[in-house]
Write an enzyme that holds these catalytic residues in place. Structure first.
Site, PDB file in Angstrom:
ATOM      1  N   GLY A  46       4.333   8.948   2.320  1.00 60.90           N
ATOM      2  CA  GLY A  46       4.826   7.946   1.380  1.00 60.90           C
ATOM      3  C   GLY A  46       4.510   8.306  -0.059  1.00 60.90           C
ATOM      4  O   GLY A  46       3.932   9.366  -0.348  1.00 60.90           O
TER       5      GLY A  46
ATOM      6  N   PHE B 178       2.349   7.008  -2.236  1.00 59.55           N
ATOM      7  CA  PHE B 178       0.920   7.169  -2.490  1.00 59.55           C
ATOM      8  C   PHE B 178       0.403   8.444  -1.841  1.00 59.55           C
ATOM      9  O   PHE B 178      -0.362   9.198  -2.449  1.00 59.55           O
ATOM     10  CB  PHE B 178       0.124   5.966  -1.964  1.00 59.55           C
ATOM     11  CG  PHE B 178      -1.367   6.163  -2.097  1.00 59.55           C
ATOM     12  CD1 PHE B 178      -2.020   5.778  -3.251  1.00 59.55           C
ATOM     13  CD2 PHE B 178      -2.099   6.763  -1.080  1.00 59.55           C
ATOM     14  CE1 PHE B 178      -3.384   5.985  -3.397  1.00 59.55           C
ATOM     15  CE2 PHE B 178      -3.464   6.984  -1.218  1.00 59.55           C
ATOM     16  CZ  PHE B 178      -4.105   6.591  -2.375  1.00 59.55           C
TER      17      PHE B 178
ATOM     18  N   ASP C  95       1.841   7.971  15.509  1.00 59.37           N
ATOM     19  CA  ASP C  95       1.970   6.582  15.079  1.00 59.37           C
ATOM     20  C   ASP C  95       0.603   5.933  15.201  1.00 59.37           C
ATOM     21  O   ASP C  95      -0.102   6.143  16.205  1.00 59.37           O
ATOM     22  CB  ASP C  95       2.987   5.859  15.971  1.00 59.37           C
ATOM     23  CG  ASP C  95       3.453   4.537  15.386  1.00 59.37           C
ATOM     24  OD1 ASP C  95       2.592   3.768  14.903  1.00 59.37           O
ATOM     25  OD2 ASP C  95       4.660   4.266  15.426  1.00 59.37           O
TER      26      ASP C  95
ATOM     27  N   LYS D 123       0.169  -9.126  -1.776  1.00 56.74           N
ATOM     28  CA  LYS D 123       0.762 -10.124  -0.886  1.00 56.74           C
ATOM     29  C   LYS D 123      -0.196 -10.613   0.187  1.00 56.74           C
ATOM     30  O   LYS D 123       0.082 -11.583   0.893  1.00 56.74           O
ATOM     31  CB  LYS D 123       2.043  -9.559  -0.268  1.00 56.74           C
ATOM     32  CG  LYS D 123       3.124  -9.299  -1.322  1.00 56.74           C
ATOM     33  CD  LYS D 123       4.322  -8.580  -0.777  1.00 56.74           C
ATOM     34  CE  LYS D 123       5.350  -8.333  -1.875  1.00 56.74           C
ATOM     35  NZ  LYS D 123       4.829  -7.424  -2.936  1.00 56.74           N
TER      36      LYS D 123
END
Length: 327
Positions: free
Chosen positions: A16, A18, A64, A130
């Protein structure tokens, strides 16, 4: 010299925005023995490999975080873990709640247990604004993950592994940023859509986010939730910095979106200390020998940290200079 220098580092979600910025910093400044990129998308891994020219210090693990066994294998002889893997789209979470729970909650617990079992020294998990007073499913899963990582220090009390969390808001220049969309609309002479003309947000760049995580490894004992002290901006100022003179129109807040970004709620503020460039939320209960930092300053009663009550603000010119630096 950083505690990370010469070490073996694993980054979950390492392909990603970051992750790519962190890898570049690590290769350029930390002289790592290995940087292990753990992610589930083979195409993204291939694309990121091209960015770094197959640097021999990099290792590429398809996997994963829902798969604890794969995490165990990837963490063999790892010293430090940056946990950046998550599902993040607010509207997608509302339609697929269990998938977000499986990744953001169960996957986070897998990272915790695999880290303890592998003898990892320190883990820093990335959170989000969030997670503070969450009003959507995504935020609720990230708040749960925050609590799991802090509580992970109880599980690891007799082991060397320690866990801390860093929480910051939208990152300028990250994947999904509104900046390219605004630039494209301005080039076509169109009005820019603003969810609410009163909106404010915190502003942090990718290099700042990476440095904050690096510094957190240095400072953490385990159990802290760190929040950077950074300036706020008006979303309308961001739009004018990107597209001077552009027309703006109000389209209303999207479901699950807040008018102002919150990183420390009033309830969390009771546990906050101001420590240099950050606020540190202290753990409620610490059975692993946690001691509050001696140089921490108490905050005022009723303290909460929201983008509209900040004491630092970016001007349009300052935002424009940041944009011009291509962060």
């Amino acid at each position: 010299m950083s505690v990370l220098t010469g070490s073996d580092i694993l980054v979950t979600g390492g392909t990603g925005s970051f992750g790519k910025a962190f890898i570049r910093y690590a290769l350029d400044n930390l002289d790592p023995n290995r940087v292990i990129i753990f992610s589930r998308d083979e195409l993204k891994q291939w694309e990121v490999r091209q960015l770094f020219g197959d640097d021999p210090r990099l290792r590429w693990f398809l996997g994963d975080i829902r798969d604890r066994d794969r995490l165990h294998r990837a963490m063999h002889n790892v010293d430090y873990v940056v946990h950046a893997a998550a599902l993040k789209q607010v509207d997608t979470a509302e339609y697929n709640p269990w998938e977000f729970v499986r990744t953001n909650v169960i996957g986070s617990q897998n990272v915790i247990e695999a880290s303890i079992d592998a003898g990892v020294k320190k883990v820093v998990a990335l959170s989000t604004d969030k997670a503070s007073s969450p009003i959507n499913l995504y935020g609720a899963t990230k708040l749960t993950a925050d609590k799991l990582f802090i509580t992970g220090n109880h599980y690891a009390a007799a082991y060397p592994t320690r866990f801390s969390v860093v929480r910051y808001g939208n990152v300028m220049g990250s994947r999904g940023s509104i900046i390219p969309k605004f630039r494209a609309l301005h080039a076509e002479g169109k009005s820019l859509p603003i969810t609410d003309l009163r909106c404010t947000r915190f502003l942090i760049t990718l290099p700042e986010a990476v440095q904050f995580v690096i510094d957190s490894f240095e400072q953490m004992q385990g159990g802290e939730l760190y929040v950077p002290r950074i300036p706020s901006m008006k979303v309308t100022d961001l739009a004018q910095a990107i597209a001077p003179g552009a027309a703006l129109h109000d389209i209303g807040l999207r479901p699950g979106e807040k008018l102002h970004e919150e990183m420390i709620s009033p309830e969390e503020g009771r546990r906050a200390l101001r420590v240099g460039d950050r606020y540190a939320l202290q753990p409620d209960l610490a059975t692993w020998g946690y001691v509050a930092p001696e140089h921490g300053e108490s905050v005022v009663d009723g303290f909460h940290y929201r983008s509209d009550n900040n004491d630092e603000w970016y001007s349009i010119d300052q935002i424009r200079k940041i944009l011009e630096s291509d962060v």
